[in-house]
Design a protein around this motif. Structure first.
Motif, PDB file in Angstrom:
ATOM      1  N   ILE A 146      14.503 -61.765  36.729  1.00 44.06           N
ATOM      2  CA  ILE A 146      13.103 -61.436  37.017  1.00 44.06           C
ATOM      3  C   ILE A 146      12.681 -60.202  36.231  1.00 44.06           C
ATOM      4  CG2 ILE A 146      11.510 -60.645  38.808  1.00 44.06           C
ATOM      5  CD1 ILE A 146      13.104 -62.379  40.786  1.00 44.06           C
ATOM      6  N   PHE A 147      13.544 -59.190  36.214  1.00 45.66           N
ATOM      7  CA  PHE A 147      13.268 -57.968  35.449  1.00 45.66           C
ATOM      8  C   PHE A 147      13.107 -58.293  33.969  1.00 45.66           C
ATOM      9  CE2 PHE A 147      14.678 -54.369  32.903  1.00 45.66           C
ATOM     10  CZ  PHE A 147      13.937 -53.320  33.439  1.00 45.66           C
ATOM     11  N   LEU A 148      13.989 -59.157  33.460  1.00 44.77           N
ATOM     12  CA  LEU A 148      13.942 -59.545  32.046  1.00 44.77           C
ATOM     13  C   LEU A 148      12.632 -60.248  31.710  1.00 44.77           C
ATOM     14  CD1 LEU A 148      15.638 -59.837  29.354  1.00 44.77           C
ATOM     15  CD2 LEU A 148      16.272 -62.100  30.206  1.00 44.77           C
ATOM     16  N   LEU A 149      12.217 -61.180  32.558  1.00 43.07           N
ATOM     17  CA  LEU A 149      10.999 -61.945  32.305  1.00 43.07           C
ATOM     18  C   LEU A 149       9.745 -61.066  32.370  1.00 43.07           C
ATOM     19  CD1 LEU A 149      11.791 -65.205  34.320  1.00 43.07           C
ATOM     20  CD2 LEU A 149      11.816 -64.907  31.837  1.00 43.07           C
ATOM     21  N   ILE A 150       9.764 -60.087  33.250  1.00 37.83           N
ATOM     22  CA  ILE A 150       8.587 -59.233  33.421  1.00 37.83           C
ATOM     23  C   ILE A 150       8.461 -58.222  32.288  1.00 37.83           C
ATOM     24  CG2 ILE A 150       7.537 -57.439  34.858  1.00 37.83           C
ATOM     25  CD1 ILE A 150       8.632 -58.891  37.298  1.00 37.83           C
ATOM     26  N   TYR A 151       9.571 -57.569  31.955  1.00 33.30           N
ATOM     27  CA  TYR A 151       9.500 -56.437  31.029  1.00 33.30           C
ATOM     28  C   TYR A 151       9.823 -56.802  29.574  1.00 33.30           C
ATOM     29  CZ  TYR A 151       9.057 -53.518  35.160  1.00 33.30           C
ATOM     30  OH  TYR A 151       8.609 -52.949  36.330  1.00 33.30           O
ATOM     31  N   GLN A 152      10.397 -57.977  29.335  1.00 32.97           N
ATOM     32  CA  GLN A 152      10.693 -58.377  27.959  1.00 32.97           C
ATOM     33  C   GLN A 152       9.657 -59.358  27.411  1.00 32.97           C
ATOM     34  OE1 GLN A 152      13.229 -57.349  25.879  1.00 32.97           O
ATOM     35  NE2 GLN A 152      13.783 -55.832  27.418  1.00 32.97           N
ATOM     36  N   ASN A 153       8.769 -59.838  28.272  1.00 30.30           N
ATOM     37  CA  ASN A 153       7.714 -60.762  27.859  1.00 30.30           C
ATOM     38  C   ASN A 153       8.290 -61.973  27.122  1.00 30.30           C
ATOM     39  OD1 ASN A 153       5.074 -61.690  27.595  1.00 30.30           O
ATOM     40  ND2 ASN A 153       4.780 -60.668  25.615  1.00 30.30           N
ATOM     41  N   ILE A 154       9.254 -62.610  27.760  1.00 31.08           N
ATOM     42  CA  ILE A 154       9.941 -63.760  27.158  1.00 31.08           C
ATOM     43  C   ILE A 154       9.194 -65.044  27.501  1.00 31.08           C
ATOM     44  CG2 ILE A 154      12.057 -65.137  27.215  1.00 31.08           C
ATOM     45  CD1 ILE A 154      13.601 -62.584  27.677  1.00 31.08           C
ATOM     46  N   SER A 155       8.951 -65.858  26.490  1.00 30.59           N
ATOM     47  CA  SER A 155       8.289 -67.142  26.709  1.00 30.59           C
ATOM     48  C   SER A 155       9.342 -68.252  26.797  1.00 30.59           C
ATOM     49  CB  SER A 155       7.318 -67.452  25.565  1.00 30.59           C
ATOM     50  OG  SER A 155       8.012 -67.519  24.333  1.00 30.59           O
ATOM     51  N   ILE A 156       9.078 -69.228  27.657  1.00 28.52           N
ATOM     52  CA  ILE A 156       9.999 -70.346  27.841  1.00 28.52           C
ATOM     53  C   ILE A 156       9.273 -71.639  27.480  1.00 28.52           C
ATOM     54  CG2 ILE A 156      11.464 -71.586  29.468  1.00 28.52           C
ATOM     55  CD1 ILE A 156      11.658 -69.058  31.112  1.00 28.52           C
ATOM     56  N   GLY A 157       9.694 -72.249  26.376  1.00 30.42           N
ATOM     57  CA  GLY A 157       9.091 -73.497  25.923  1.00 30.42           C
ATOM     58  C   GLY A 157      10.054 -74.656  26.051  1.00 30.42           C
ATOM     59  N   TRP A 158       9.671 -75.795  25.455  1.00 31.91           N
ATOM     60  CA  TRP A 158      10.515 -76.987  25.547  1.00 31.91           C
ATOM     61  C   TRP A 158      11.857 -76.801  24.854  1.00 31.91           C
ATOM     62  CZ3 TRP A 158       9.631 -80.268  29.118  1.00 31.91           C
ATOM     63  CH2 TRP A 158       8.323 -80.533  29.544  1.00 31.91           C
TER      64      TRP A 158
END
Length: 286
Positions: A49-61
């Motif tokens: 959760i911390f990674l997704l919030i602060y690293q702005n990582i996008s998850i695509g196909w």
């Protein structure tokens, strides 16, 4: 191989051998795998959760495809490993599996990822594979009918190890997917696939939690962390080097089997351990 890569792999090897010892001691099956997978998903959720919030990582196909593939192979590996440990010794199945995997990785990576091996690196890989052959008893073990089934499990597990190693190498080094995200996504995928079984066999889950709570927690914490360290190393290190060096966990696992599970070790495995150390040093210096 850099010093940082070497240190990360050695730390990972200790963790890997430890969680395999705990898995062997549990003597569990599907329910135990679901249990430690659920623990992993819970423990590592805040970090993701911390990674997704602060690293702005996008998850695509693309990311979803790699995560799904990794989850399927890892789940097959985990279930096959637990079944193997029910019928064979840790000190036999573990070396065969961990020796077959890097041998296949070292060969296939040259063609898939165009990796180049130095003479010292090639010699190191050969020595590690030779040491695994000696640890397991060589051709002599094939004459023992009781060893045929554990050996079969060991080779099958090794093929799965090679599969997820090569897939995950491409994910983290070619397509730059976060090692933590890849590993956690794989854990969630395994948990989803196993949940229908766990729900219909909840008594088994409760029984494993009651009898092997410590083992489940240990595997749940150490299994992902050990592999995250390996994935991180593969970002900047050829996988044909990473895979063999992490097999120092074979030596650690064999010692654990001897000391903690009363499995035999003997002169043969001491000699094999020495050959393995030489091979690891050769790869590290390459």
């Amino acid at each position: 191989m850099s010093l940082l890569a070497f240190v990360l792999i050695i730390i990972s090897a200790f963790m890997h051998a430890t969680w395999n010892y705990l898995a062997k001691r549990s003597n569990g099956g599907f329910a135990f795998v679901w249990l430690y997978t659920a623990i992993s998903a819970t423990v590592y959720a805040p970090f993701v959760i911390f990674l997704l919030i602060y690293q702005n990582i996008s998850i695509g196909w693309l990311e979803i495809g790699f995560i799904a593939g990794s989850a399927i192979i890892h789940l097959g590996y985990a279930l096959t490993l637990q079944n193997g440990y029910k019928i064979g010794d840790l000190s036999l199945i573990y070396p065969v599996a961990r020796g077959t995997g890097p041998m296949l990785v070292a060969i296939i990576a040259v063609f898939i990822y165009d990796e180049q091996l130095s003479p010292a690196g090639i010699m190191g890989i050969i020595l590690i594979i030779l040491s695994v052959f000696i640890i397991t008893g060589g051709l002599r073990v094939l004459k023992q009918s009781a060893a045929i089934m554990p050996l079969g499990y060991g080779f099958l597990i090794g093929i799965m190890i090679a599969g997820y190693t090569l897939l995950d190498k491409g994910a983290v080094s070619v397509f730059l997917i976060s090692p933590l995200l890849l590993n956690y996504g794989s854990i969630l995928g395994q948990l989803i696939l196993l949940s229908p079984y766990a729900r219909s066999h909840w008594k088994d889950v409760r029984s494993d939690w009651k009898s092997h709570r410590k083992e489940a927690i240990g595997v749940g914490v150490l299994n992902p962390l050990a592999y995250i360290l390996v994935l991180t190393t593969m970002v900047f290190t050829p996988v044909s080097y990473v895979a063999p060096v992490r097999e120092v966990s074979i030596l650690i696992g064999a010692i654990m089997g001897m000391v903690l599970l009363s499995e035999g070790f003997g002169l043969r495995r001491i000699v094999a351990a020495g050959i393995m150390v030489i091979g690891i040093v050769a790869i590290a210096l390459s």
